[in-house]
Design a protein around this motif. Structure first.
Motif, PDB file in Angstrom:
ATOM      1  N   PRO A   5       0.759  -1.332   0.050  1.00 53.22           N
ATOM      2  CA  PRO A   5      -0.141  -0.105  -0.043  1.00 53.22           C
ATOM      3  C   PRO A   5       0.908   1.359   0.048  1.00 53.22           C
ATOM      4  CG  PRO A   5      -0.809  -1.649   1.603  1.00 53.22           C
ATOM      5  CD  PRO A   5       0.450  -2.152   1.101  1.00 53.22           C
ATOM      6  N   ARG A   6       2.020   1.113   0.535  1.00 60.01           N
ATOM      7  CA  ARG A   6       2.935   2.637   0.510  1.00 60.01           C
ATOM      8  C   ARG A   6       3.318   2.976  -0.874  1.00 60.01           C
ATOM      9  NH1 ARG A   6       7.343   0.013   4.421  1.00 60.01           N
ATOM     10  NH2 ARG A   6       6.837  -1.730   3.260  1.00 60.01           N
ATOM     11  N   LEU A   7       3.254   1.827  -1.748  1.00 57.08           N
ATOM     12  CA  LEU A   7       3.668   2.151  -3.064  1.00 57.08           C
ATOM     13  C   LEU A   7       2.439   3.047  -3.648  1.00 57.08           C
ATOM     14  CD1 LEU A   7       5.220  -1.018  -4.674  1.00 57.08           C
ATOM     15  CD2 LEU A   7       6.152   1.142  -3.812  1.00 57.08           C
ATOM     16  N   HIS A   8       1.121   2.548  -3.454  1.00 62.40           N
ATOM     17  CA  HIS A   8      -0.168   3.258  -4.051  1.00 62.40           C
ATOM     18  C   HIS A   8      -0.037   4.363  -3.197  1.00 62.40           C
ATOM     19  CE1 HIS A   8      -1.837   0.057  -6.003  1.00 62.40           C
ATOM     20  NE2 HIS A   8      -1.539  -0.700  -5.006  1.00 62.40           N
ATOM     21  N   LYS A   9       0.410   4.822  -1.799  1.00 59.46           N
ATOM     22  CA  LYS A   9       0.544   6.066  -1.337  1.00 59.46           C
ATOM     23  C   LYS A   9       0.993   7.165  -2.145  1.00 59.46           C
ATOM     24  CE  LYS A   9       1.538   8.575   3.069  1.00 59.46           C
ATOM     25  NZ  LYS A   9       2.091   8.243   4.482  1.00 59.46           N
ATOM     26  N   PRO A  15       2.057  15.211  -7.313  1.00 57.70           N
ATOM     27  CA  PRO A  15       1.547  16.379  -7.730  1.00 57.70           C
ATOM     28  C   PRO A  15       0.482  16.914  -8.671  1.00 57.70           C
ATOM     29  CG  PRO A  15       3.743  16.654  -8.221  1.00 57.70           C
ATOM     30  CD  PRO A  15       3.522  15.242  -7.497  1.00 57.70           C
ATOM     31  N   TYR A  16       0.780  15.882  -9.651  1.00 58.11           N
ATOM     32  CA  TYR A  16      -0.168  15.883 -10.849  1.00 58.11           C
ATOM     33  C   TYR A  16      -0.855  14.684 -10.987  1.00 58.11           C
ATOM     34  CZ  TYR A  16       3.292  19.677 -11.809  1.00 58.11           C
ATOM     35  OH  TYR A  16       3.968  20.967 -11.486  1.00 58.11           O
ATOM     36  N   PRO A  17      -2.138  14.836 -11.900  1.00 54.04           N
ATOM     37  CA  PRO A  17      -2.891  13.651 -12.314  1.00 54.04           C
ATOM     38  C   PRO A  17      -1.764  12.607 -13.258  1.00 54.04           C
ATOM     39  CG  PRO A  17      -4.063  15.439 -12.891  1.00 54.04           C
ATOM     40  CD  PRO A  17      -2.969  16.035 -12.442  1.00 54.04           C
ATOM     41  N   LEU A  18      -1.939  11.196 -13.016  1.00 51.72           N
ATOM     42  CA  LEU A  18      -1.147  10.330 -13.557  1.00 51.72           C
ATOM     43  C   LEU A  18      -2.290   9.621 -14.615  1.00 51.72           C
ATOM     44  CD1 LEU A  18       0.801   8.997 -10.612  1.00 51.72           C
ATOM     45  CD2 LEU A  18       1.700  10.213 -12.505  1.00 51.72           C
ATOM     46  N   LEU A  19      -1.480   9.364 -15.805  1.00 49.51           N
ATOM     47  CA  LEU A  19      -2.126   8.426 -16.874  1.00 49.51           C
ATOM     48  C   LEU A  19      -1.680   6.878 -16.396  1.00 49.51           C
ATOM     49  CD1 LEU A  19      -1.491   9.934 -20.311  1.00 49.51           C
ATOM     50  CD2 LEU A  19      -3.489  10.235 -18.840  1.00 49.51           C
ATOM     51  N   PHE A  20      -0.633   6.814 -15.595  1.00 49.96           N
ATOM     52  CA  PHE A  20      -0.091   5.512 -15.400  1.00 49.96           C
ATOM     53  C   PHE A  20       0.944   5.727 -14.498  1.00 49.96           C
ATOM     54  CE2 PHE A  20       2.619   5.496 -19.076  1.00 49.96           C
ATOM     55  CZ  PHE A  20       3.782   5.012 -18.540  1.00 49.96           C
ATOM     56  N   ALA A  21       1.109   4.581 -13.712  1.00 45.15           N
ATOM     57  CA  ALA A  21       2.309   4.367 -12.993  1.00 45.15           C
ATOM     58  C   ALA A  21       2.925   2.856 -12.801  1.00 45.15           C
ATOM     59  CB  ALA A  21       2.242   4.938 -11.587  1.00 45.15           C
ATOM     60  N   THR A  22       3.915   2.527 -13.252  1.00 44.49           N
ATOM     61  CA  THR A  22       4.428   1.154 -12.996  1.00 44.49           C
ATOM     62  C   THR A  22       5.569   0.905 -12.460  1.00 44.49           C
ATOM     63  OG1 THR A  22       5.440   1.239 -15.372  1.00 44.49           O
ATOM     64  CG2 THR A  22       3.202   0.603 -15.217  1.00 44.49           C
ATOM     65  N   ILE A 103       0.836   0.071 -11.052  1.00 38.66           N
ATOM     66  CA  ILE A 103       0.149   0.633  -9.515  1.00 38.66           C
ATOM     67  C   ILE A 103      -0.765   1.543  -9.898  1.00 38.66           C
ATOM     68  CG2 ILE A 103       1.010   1.989  -7.564  1.00 38.66           C
ATOM     69  CD1 ILE A 103       2.367  -0.594  -7.750  1.00 38.66           C
ATOM     70  N   HIS A 104      -1.043   2.110 -10.896  1.00 41.74           N
ATOM     71  CA  HIS A 104      -1.877   2.886 -11.292  1.00 41.74           C
ATOM     72  C   HIS A 104      -2.296   3.080 -12.823  1.00 41.74           C
ATOM     73  CE1 HIS A 104      -4.658   6.428 -11.341  1.00 41.74           C
ATOM     74  NE2 HIS A 104      -3.719   7.122 -12.132  1.00 41.74           N
ATOM     75  N   THR A 105      -3.557   2.959 -13.158  1.00 41.84           N
ATOM     76  CA  THR A 105      -3.735   2.747 -14.690  1.00 41.84           C
ATOM     77  C   THR A 105      -5.056   3.789 -15.048  1.00 41.84           C
ATOM     78  OG1 THR A 105      -4.153   1.493 -16.737  1.00 41.84           O
ATOM     79  CG2 THR A 105      -5.178   0.744 -14.733  1.00 41.84           C
ATOM     80  N   THR A 106      -5.326   3.861 -16.158  1.00 38.42           N
ATOM     81  CA  THR A 106      -6.575   4.729 -16.777  1.00 38.42           C
ATOM     82  C   THR A 106      -6.956   4.185 -18.066  1.00 38.42           C
ATOM     83  OG1 THR A 106      -5.174   6.398 -17.638  1.00 38.42           O
ATOM     84  CG2 THR A 106      -5.848   6.653 -15.461  1.00 38.42           C
ATOM     85  N   PRO A 107      -7.892   4.460 -18.633  1.00 39.29           N
ATOM     86  CA  PRO A 107      -8.401   4.410 -19.878  1.00 39.29           C
ATOM     87  C   PRO A 107      -7.247   4.912 -20.986  1.00 39.29           C
ATOM     88  CG  PRO A 107     -10.357   4.958 -18.822  1.00 39.29           C
ATOM     89  CD  PRO A 107      -9.141   5.445 -17.939  1.00 39.29           C
ATOM     90  N   GLU A 108      -6.619   5.808 -20.685  1.00 43.25           N
ATOM     91  CA  GLU A 108      -5.680   6.549 -21.649  1.00 43.25           C
ATOM     92  C   GLU A 108      -4.352   5.607 -21.747  1.00 43.25           C
ATOM     93  OE1 GLU A 108      -8.682   9.338 -20.689  1.00 43.25           O
ATOM     94  OE2 GLU A 108      -7.286   8.151 -19.263  1.00 43.25           O
ATOM     95  N   HIS A 109      -4.194   5.055 -20.660  1.00 46.09           N
ATOM     96  CA  HIS A 109      -3.037   4.132 -20.394  1.00 46.09           C
ATOM     97  C   HIS A 109      -3.224   2.830 -21.505  1.00 46.09           C
ATOM     98  CE1 HIS A 109      -0.468   0.994 -17.913  1.00 46.09           C
ATOM     99  NE2 HIS A 109       0.081   1.498 -18.791  1.00 46.09           N
ATOM    100  N   ALA A 110      -4.323   2.710 -21.275  1.00 45.58           N
ATOM    101  CA  ALA A 110      -4.727   1.378 -22.284  1.00 45.58           C
ATOM    102  C   ALA A 110      -4.524   1.740 -23.975  1.00 45.58           C
ATOM    103  CB  ALA A 110      -6.243   0.700 -21.901  1.00 45.58           C
ATOM    104  N   GLU A 111      -4.985   2.967 -24.164  1.00 44.52           N
ATOM    105  CA  GLU A 111      -5.027   3.619 -25.454  1.00 44.52           C
ATOM    106  C   GLU A 111      -3.242   3.587 -25.906  1.00 44.52           C
ATOM    107  OE1 GLU A 111      -7.432   6.774 -26.715  1.00 44.52           O
ATOM    108  OE2 GLU A 111      -8.462   6.720 -25.002  1.00 44.52           O
ATOM    109  N   LEU A 112      -2.814   4.299 -24.848  1.00 43.44           N
ATOM    110  CA  LEU A 112      -1.202   4.397 -25.165  1.00 43.44           C
ATOM    111  C   LEU A 112      -0.632   2.904 -25.284  1.00 43.44           C
ATOM    112  CD1 LEU A 112       0.508   6.826 -25.433  1.00 43.44           C
ATOM    113  CD2 LEU A 112       1.230   6.750 -23.149  1.00 43.44           C
ATOM    114  N   LYS A 113      -0.808   2.132 -24.717  1.00 43.29           N
ATOM    115  CA  LYS A 113      -0.156   0.800 -24.990  1.00 43.29           C
ATOM    116  C   LYS A 113      -0.693   0.293 -26.354  1.00 43.29           C
ATOM    117  CE  LYS A 113      -1.526  -1.277 -20.937  1.00 43.29           C
ATOM    118  NZ  LYS A 113      -1.704  -2.552 -20.176  1.00 43.29           N
ATOM    119  N   ALA A 114      -1.937   0.410 -26.760  1.00 42.18           N
ATOM    120  CA  ALA A 114      -2.253  -0.001 -28.079  1.00 42.18           C
ATOM    121  C   ALA A 114      -1.347   0.558 -29.082  1.00 42.18           C
ATOM    122  CB  ALA A 114      -3.756   0.176 -28.142  1.00 42.18           C
ATOM    123  N   LEU A 115      -0.989   1.874 -28.933  1.00 44.47           N
ATOM    124  CA  LEU A 115      -0.127   2.640 -29.888  1.00 44.47           C
ATOM    125  C   LEU A 115       1.268   2.107 -29.743  1.00 44.47           C
ATOM    126  CD1 LEU A 115      -1.642   6.197 -29.439  1.00 44.47           C
ATOM    127  CD2 LEU A 115      -1.935   4.499 -31.411  1.00 44.47           C
TER     128      LEU A 115
END
Length: 250
Positions: A5-9, A15-22, A103-115
Motif C-alpha cells: 500500500p505504501r507504493l499506492h500512497k 503533484p499532478y494527475p497520472l495516466l499510469f504508474a508502473t 500501480i495505477h492505470t487509466t483508460p488512456e494508459h490502455a490507449e497508449l499501450k495499443a499505440l
C-alpha cells in the motif's frame, strides 16, 4: 497483483494527475535483491495553464529516498514529453509503459499501450547495444566484479534480440531465458537475489562472460540486420489526438 500500500500512497501523493504508474528496474527485470529500491515510472499531465501560459510546469518529476520505510526512485514525464520519447528509439519508455507491474492505470494508459506496437522499430537495437556496452564497462571496472551489471548486460541483450525477432517488448530476464536457455542465468540471478555477500564473481569467470557478451552482442547485431521491423515509428497522429483530448479534458 497486490502491491505494498505504501507504493499506492506514493502515487496518490503525486503533484499532478497520472495516466499510469508502473514498476520498472530489478523488480520488472526478474532479479530484485532484498534491498532493491522500487523504481516507479509513469506519465503525468500538466495543468493546461502550465502548457499554454508563460509559467512552465515540471516536464519531469523526480523523487528518491526512503519514504514510509521503502526506498523509492520515482520518475514521471509529462504526457507530451513521454509521447515524444515513444516515437524515438527509446526502449526504456516502452518497457515502462508495457510493464505488467501496474500501480495505477487509466483508460488512456490502455490507449497508449495499443499505440506502442507502432513505435517499435529495428533501430531500437541500437538502444540495447549501447546500454549493454555501458553495463559491460561497469562490470569490468570493479574488482572483484558485481553480478548486478552483468545481469543487466544479459537482460538488455536478450530483450533486444527478442524484440528484433518478435516485435515484442519483454524485459523480464527469467521469461527471456525460457527461450534463450542460457544455463548460467539462474545461478547469476540467485547470487543477485541472495544478498550483497553473494553478489560478486570470481575472476575465473571473466573470460567465459567476455565470450558470452561478445557472442550475444553479435547475435543482436545479426537480429537487427535481419529484422523485418519498420525503419520508423508510426502513430504520431494518433498520439497527437490523444494528447489534445487529455489536455482538453482538464
Amino acid at each position: 497483483m497486490n502491491f505494498d500500500p505504501r507504493l499506492h500512497k506514493q502515487v496518490a501523493e503525486h503533484p499532478y494527475p497520472l495516466l499510469f504508474a508502473t514498476i520498472s528496474g530489478a523488480h520488472l527485470y526478474g532479479f530484485p535483491s532484498p534491498d532493491s529500491d522500487f523504481d516507479l515510472r509513469g506519465v503525468h499531465v500538466l495543468p493546461l495553464r502550465n502548457v499554454v501560459g508563460m509559467v512552465p510546469g515540471e516536464e519531469t518529476v523526480e523523487k528518491s529516498g526512503i519514504h514510509d520505510g521503502l526506498e523509492i526512485d520515482l520518475v514521471t514525464h509529462d504526457a507530451r514529453k513521454f509521447f515524444e520519447l515513444m516515437l524515438k528509439k527509446n526502449g526504456y519508455v516502452l518497457e515502462q509503459l508495457l510493464s505488467p507491474l501496474v500501480i495505477h492505470t487509466t483508460p488512456e494508459h490502455a490507449e497508449l499501450k495499443a499505440l506502442a506496437t507502432g513505435c517499435v522499430t529495428r533501430h531500437h537495437a541500437h538502444h540495447y547495444l549501447g546500454f549493454a556496452a555501458t553495463q559491460w564497462k561497469l562490470f569490468r571496472k570493479e574488482d572483484p566484479p558485481h553480478v548486478k551489471p552483468l545481469l543487466y548486460v544479459y537482460r538488455v541483450l536478450l530483450t533486444g534480440i527478442h524484440l528484433m525477432r518478435s516485435g515484442e517488448v519483454e524485459a523480464n530476464l527469467v521469461h527471456l531465458n525460457e527461450t534463450a536457455k542460457l544455463p548460467y542465468i539462474p545461478e547469476l540471478i540467485a547470487r543477485k537475489t541472495g544478498g550483497p555477500e553473494k553478489g560478486r564473481l570470481e575472476q575465473a569467470d571473466l573470460a567465459f562472460h567476455q565470450r558470452e557478451y561478445e557472442r550475444l552482442t553479435a547475435q543482436l547485431e545479426e537480429a537487427y540486420a535481419g529484422s523485418s521491423l519498420p525503419e520508423a515509428a508510426s502513430g504520431a497522429a494518433e498520439m497527437n489526438e490523444l494528447l489534445v483530448r487529455i489536455r482538453l479534458q482538464q
